[in-house]
Motif scaffolding. Sequence first.
Motif, short mmCIF file in Angstrom:
data_model
loop_
_atom_site.label_atom_id
_atom_site.label_comp_id
_atom_site.label_asym_id
_atom_site.label_seq_id
_atom_site.Cartn_x
_atom_site.Cartn_y
_atom_site.Cartn_z
N MET A 1 8.02 -9.66 11.30
CA MET A 1 6.63 -9.52 10.92
C MET A 1 6.44 -10.16 9.55
O MET A 1 7.19 -9.90 8.63
CB MET A 1 6.25 -8.04 10.89
N GLU A 2 5.45 -10.98 9.44
CA GLU A 2 5.17 -11.74 8.21
C GLU A 2 4.46 -10.87 7.17
O GLU A 2 3.63 -10.04 7.50
CB GLU A 2 4.29 -12.94 8.57
N TRP A 3 4.79 -11.08 5.92
CA TRP A 3 4.12 -10.41 4.81
C TRP A 3 2.97 -11.30 4.39
O TRP A 3 3.18 -12.42 3.95
CB TRP A 3 5.07 -10.23 3.63
N GLU A 4 1.75 -10.82 4.52
CA GLU A 4 0.58 -11.60 4.15
C GLU A 4 -0.07 -10.99 2.92
O GLU A 4 -0.98 -10.17 3.03
CB GLU A 4 -0.41 -11.66 5.31
N LEU A 5 0.41 -11.39 1.77
CA LEU A 5 -0.10 -10.85 0.51
C LEU A 5 -1.12 -11.83 -0.07
O LEU A 5 -0.92 -13.03 -0.05
CB LEU A 5 1.06 -10.63 -0.46
N LYS A 6 -2.20 -11.27 -0.58
CA LYS A 6 -3.29 -12.07 -1.13
C LYS A 6 -3.43 -11.82 -2.62
O LYS A 6 -2.98 -10.79 -3.12
CB LYS A 6 -4.59 -11.73 -0.39
N SER A 7 -4.08 -12.72 -3.30
CA SER A 7 -4.22 -12.59 -4.75
C SER A 7 -5.44 -11.76 -5.16
O SER A 7 -5.66 -11.55 -6.34
CB SER A 7 -4.30 -13.98 -5.38
N ASP A 8 -6.21 -11.26 -4.20
CA ASP A 8 -7.43 -10.54 -4.54
C ASP A 8 -7.21 -9.07 -4.91
O ASP A 8 -8.12 -8.41 -5.40
CB ASP A 8 -8.44 -10.63 -3.40
N ARG A 9 -6.00 -8.56 -4.65
CA ARG A 9 -5.69 -7.15 -4.94
C ARG A 9 -4.28 -7.06 -5.49
O ARG A 9 -3.46 -7.94 -5.26
CB ARG A 9 -5.79 -6.31 -3.66
N PRO A 10 -3.97 -5.98 -6.19
CA PRO A 10 -2.61 -5.84 -6.74
C PRO A 10 -1.54 -5.91 -5.64
O PRO A 10 -1.70 -5.33 -4.56
CB PRO A 10 -2.63 -4.45 -7.38
N ILE A 11 -0.47 -6.62 -5.92
CA ILE A 11 0.62 -6.80 -4.96
C ILE A 11 1.22 -5.46 -4.58
O ILE A 11 1.49 -5.20 -3.41
CB ILE A 11 1.71 -7.74 -5.54
N TYR A 12 1.42 -4.59 -5.57
CA TYR A 12 1.99 -3.27 -5.31
C TYR A 12 1.19 -2.53 -4.24
O TYR A 12 1.76 -1.97 -3.31
CB TYR A 12 2.04 -2.46 -6.62
N THR A 13 -0.13 -2.54 -4.36
CA THR A 13 -1.00 -1.86 -3.41
C THR A 13 -0.84 -2.46 -2.02
O THR A 13 -0.77 -1.74 -1.02
CB THR A 13 -2.47 -1.98 -3.86
N GLN A 14 -0.78 -3.77 -1.95
CA GLN A 14 -0.63 -4.45 -0.66
C GLN A 14 0.73 -4.16 -0.02
O GLN A 14 0.82 -3.96 1.19
CB GLN A 14 -0.82 -5.96 -0.83
N LEU A 15 1.78 -4.11 -0.84
CA LEU A 15 3.11 -3.78 -0.32
C LEU A 15 3.12 -2.36 0.25
O LEU A 15 3.63 -2.13 1.35
CB LEU A 15 4.17 -3.88 -1.42
N LEU A 16 2.53 -1.45 -0.50
CA LEU A 16 2.47 -0.06 -0.06
C LEU A 16 1.73 0.05 1.27
O LEU A 16 2.20 0.69 2.21
CB LEU A 16 1.78 0.79 -1.14
#
Length: 120
Positions: free
Chosen positions: A1-16
Amino acid sequence: MEWELKSDRPIYTQLLEELKRRIVSGYYKPGEKLMPVRELAQEAKVNPNTMQKALTELERQSLVFAVRTTGRYITEDEELIQSMKKEFAESHVKNYYEAMTALRYNKEEMIRYIREYEEE
């Protein structure tokens, strides 16, 4: 499963959120051992400290537990997982409902759009 992280929100929040999503969707099975922090961080292309912070929060929420010498594991508490899954669903429904209400759609139209989307 791919990690799709965006720059519009904190990375920590997206990882969680992504880790929770993987747990409640069954991608990670109850009792399954997680990869070490560095490997998860490398896979997600993030700093290991940021991944560690997300995993620590999952431990605080009891979705993950650590065994001192062997690593981290997904909780085996299926009721907790189902509860989190319900929270995810309610959050998505709330966001959809609020967005569609702001556009002045009624309930029947909202349901129709869901059905049309499902059929595509």
